[in-house]
Design a protein around this motif. Structure first.
Motif: not given
Length: 210
Positions: A33-40, A42-51
């Motif tokens: 998930m961290e790598e997805i956030a980095r490539v996207a 966005v912040a890791k917390q932003t990613l987890y807020n959505r998915f």
């Protein structure tokens, strides 16, 4: 002009889906998930807020793909035109040589991540079938088709259209070329209508020929 918050949120969501789609294709479920956030971007917390998980991201990607495939069902037109357009959409997005790697990726992940494979199936192929089934039921109520079991007919139609497409994708075998995809789409729509077109009563036939 400044973007509204909703526009920014949607851009970030799409950036996550774009990044995840690329990473899943390249690395499978090994991606974090961290790598997805980095490539996207966005912040890791932003990613987890959505998915909350990779399964949720995979389902969202499958939803997006399913909606694109069945887009012809939203267009006005005779059943023959709509079904041919849907058949071609299926073939272009699933059996096109450039699109088959994602199918192999899902097959490979099914053993190591069955929850994600299930999410992909429910969000993609099953969603497409359900939307087609609902359309067939609507067309039957309107008298343009005569489909007693829309769920069964939807699966039969997609199976007739795709043929060995999924098998070719899994085995990396050559797919249909553009001319054969177009011909398959036309033939599938024609054969489906021959089986499920509105029934004309004997009395109506006699009256029209009188």
């Amino acid at each position: 002009m400044a973007r509204r918050q909703g526009q920014i949120d949607e851009r970030k969501r799409q950036a996550v889906l774009d990044a995840a789609g690329t990473l899943f294709a390249d690395k499978g479920m090994a991606v974090s998930m961290e790598e997805i956030a980095r490539v996207a971007g966005v912040a890791k917390q932003t990613l987890y807020n959505r998915f909350a998980s990779k399964a949720e991201i995979a389902r969202a990607l499958a939803n997006q793909r399913a909606d694109a495939i069945v887009a012809p069902l939203k267009e006005a037109g005779e059943p023959a035109q709509v079904l041919e357009a849907l058949a071609l959409s299926l073939l272009e997005r699933i059996c096109h040589p450039d699109k088959t790697s994602s199918i192999r990726g899902v097959v490979l992940m099914s053993a190591e991540a069955p929850d994600i494979a299930q999410a992909v199936y429910e969000g993609g192929p099953l969603r497409s079938l359900n939307l087609l089934s609902a359309w067939l039921a609507d067309q039957t109520r309107a008298g343009r088709l005569d489909v007693a079991d829309p769920d069964d007919a939807a699966e039969m139609f997609t199976g007739m259209v795709l043929g060995h497409g999924h098998l070719r994708a899994m085995l990396n075998a050559p797919q249909l070329d553009a001319a054969r995809r177009a011909r398959r789409a036309r033939n599938a729509a024609r054969l489906f209508l021959a089986a499920y077109g509105p029934k004309v009563s004997v009395a109506s036939t006699a009256a029209s020929s009188a």
